[in-house]
Write a protein that holds these residues in place. Sequence first.
Motif, PDB file in Angstrom:
ATOM      1  N   GLN A   1       0.843  -1.195   0.000  1.00  0.00           N
ATOM      2  CA  GLN A   1       0.000   0.000   0.000  1.00  0.00           C
ATOM      3  C   GLN A   1       0.873   1.238   0.000  1.00  0.00           C
ATOM      4  O   GLN A   1       1.987   1.224   0.523  1.00  0.00           O
ATOM      5  CB  GLN A   1      -0.889   0.046   1.245  1.00  0.00           C
ATOM      6  N   ARG A   2       0.320   2.300  -0.576  1.00  0.00           N
ATOM      7  CA  ARG A   2       1.041   3.566  -0.597  1.00  0.00           C
ATOM      8  C   ARG A   2       0.025   4.675  -0.352  1.00  0.00           C
ATOM      9  O   ARG A   2      -1.074   4.680  -0.890  1.00  0.00           O
ATOM     10  CB  ARG A   2       1.704   3.754  -1.961  1.00  0.00           C
ATOM     11  N   SER A   3       0.419   5.621   0.492  1.00  0.00           N
ATOM     12  CA  SER A   3      -0.403   6.812   0.686  1.00  0.00           C
ATOM     13  C   SER A   3       0.480   8.031   0.463  1.00  0.00           C
ATOM     14  O   SER A   3       1.663   8.010   0.777  1.00  0.00           O
ATOM     15  CB  SER A   3      -1.040   6.843   2.075  1.00  0.00           C
ATOM     16  N   VAL A   4      -0.112   9.061  -0.088  1.00  0.00           N
ATOM     17  CA  VAL A   4       0.620  10.278  -0.404  1.00  0.00           C
ATOM     18  C   VAL A   4      -0.073  11.434   0.306  1.00  0.00           C
ATOM     19  O   VAL A   4      -1.281  11.619   0.187  1.00  0.00           O
ATOM     20  CB  VAL A   4       0.651  10.534  -1.930  1.00  0.00           C
ATOM     21  N   SER A   5       0.717  12.189   1.042  1.00  0.00           N
ATOM     22  CA  SER A   5       0.211  13.354   1.749  1.00  0.00           C
ATOM     23  C   SER A   5       0.808  14.606   1.099  1.00  0.00           C
ATOM     24  O   SER A   5       2.018  14.665   0.873  1.00  0.00           O
ATOM     25  CB  SER A   5       0.624  13.249   3.216  1.00  0.00           C
TER      26      SER A   5
ATOM     27  N   ARG B   1       4.661  20.466   0.071  1.00  0.00           N
ATOM     28  CA  ARG B   1       5.294  19.444   0.917  1.00  0.00           C
ATOM     29  C   ARG B   1       4.655  18.100   0.610  1.00  0.00           C
ATOM     30  O   ARG B   1       3.439  17.947   0.735  1.00  0.00           O
ATOM     31  CB  ARG B   1       5.114  19.772   2.392  1.00  0.00           C
ATOM     32  N   VAL B   2       5.486  17.120   0.220  1.00  0.00           N
ATOM     33  CA  VAL B   2       4.976  15.802  -0.149  1.00  0.00           C
ATOM     34  C   VAL B   2       5.603  14.740   0.745  1.00  0.00           C
ATOM     35  O   VAL B   2       6.814  14.724   0.952  1.00  0.00           O
ATOM     36  CB  VAL B   2       5.284  15.476  -1.626  1.00  0.00           C
ATOM     37  N   THR B   3       4.751  13.865   1.275  1.00  0.00           N
ATOM     38  CA  THR B   3       5.198  12.714   2.063  1.00  0.00           C
ATOM     39  C   THR B   3       4.587  11.462   1.445  1.00  0.00           C
ATOM     40  O   THR B   3       3.388  11.418   1.200  1.00  0.00           O
ATOM     41  CB  THR B   3       4.731  12.812   3.527  1.00  0.00           C
ATOM     42  N   VAL B   4       5.410  10.455   1.204  1.00  0.00           N
ATOM     43  CA  VAL B   4       4.935   9.167   0.719  1.00  0.00           C
ATOM     44  C   VAL B   4       5.172   8.147   1.823  1.00  0.00           C
ATOM     45  O   VAL B   4       6.284   8.017   2.323  1.00  0.00           O
ATOM     46  CB  VAL B   4       5.671   8.731  -0.568  1.00  0.00           C
ATOM     47  N   THR B   5       4.104   7.452   2.218  1.00  0.00           N
ATOM     48  CA  THR B   5       4.193   6.402   3.220  1.00  0.00           C
ATOM     49  C   THR B   5       3.781   5.093   2.577  1.00  0.00           C
ATOM     50  O   THR B   5       2.745   5.032   1.918  1.00  0.00           O
ATOM     51  CB  THR B   5       3.281   6.704   4.426  1.00  0.00           C
ATOM     52  N   THR B   6       4.596   4.064   2.756  1.00  0.00           N
ATOM     53  CA  THR B   6       4.277   2.758   2.182  1.00  0.00           C
ATOM     54  C   THR B   6       4.117   1.733   3.298  1.00  0.00           C
ATOM     55  O   THR B   6       4.619   1.913   4.397  1.00  0.00           O
ATOM     56  CB  THR B   6       5.382   2.279   1.217  1.00  0.00           C
ATOM     57  N   ARG B   7       3.399   0.670   2.974  1.00  0.00           N
ATOM     58  CA  ARG B   7       3.210  -0.433   3.906  1.00  0.00           C
ATOM     59  C   ARG B   7       3.508  -1.737   3.185  1.00  0.00           C
ATOM     60  O   ARG B   7       3.145  -1.908   2.036  1.00  0.00           O
ATOM     61  CB  ARG B   7       1.787  -0.468   4.444  1.00  0.00           C
ATOM     62  N   SER B   8       4.138  -2.637   3.901  1.00  0.00           N
ATOM     63  CA  SER B   8       4.412  -3.970   3.380  1.00  0.00           C
ATOM     64  C   SER B   8       4.019  -4.975   4.442  1.00  0.00           C
ATOM     65  O   SER B   8       4.423  -4.848   5.594  1.00  0.00           O
ATOM     66  CB  SER B   8       5.894  -4.123   3.037  1.00  0.00           C
ATOM     67  N   PHE B   9       3.208  -5.951   4.067  1.00  0.00           N
ATOM     68  CA  PHE B   9       2.757  -6.962   5.013  1.00  0.00           C
ATOM     69  C   PHE B   9       3.444  -8.304   4.765  1.00  0.00           C
ATOM     70  O   PHE B   9       3.099  -9.297   5.361  1.00  0.00           O
ATOM     71  CB  PHE B   9       1.241  -7.118   4.932  1.00  0.00           C
TER      72      PHE B   9
END
Length: 141
Positions: free
Chosen positions: A73-77, A86-94
Amino acid sequence: MLPIVGLLLVLPVLIGRKVGRLRIVLPLAASATAVAMYFAWMSVGEREVLEELVSADGNTIVLAYSGSACEDQRSVSVEESSKSVRVTVTTRSFAFGCSDVGMFYRVTVKLDQPLGSRGVVNAGCTSEHIGCTKILRLDSD
């Protein structure tokens, strides 16, 4: 994670059946499992370091970063002001058995206003990331 969830659910149920208190133990086991899953969910997010502003065209910018091959998953703020984006990318790996091989990704961001002369700020860039560039620029700049 799955073995821990199993233990949080199964072990209290077995104990509760043995002592005759299943009606009390089952809700407690479910609550403990929900709490454990919440904290596990919160701990798997990783802020990615944006490496490059690939393109800027009107209200759309494209950014590049390298992340895990197991990204689920990826979310972009995005926070826009008159001087910066201002850009932040947060990723998730299960995945549990993922290799450390990195992959290059691109993310497209739609802005409220055209980029113009505003700078793109890599909000995920912190001092602990080696080679981290806070302000991203196009190669043509």
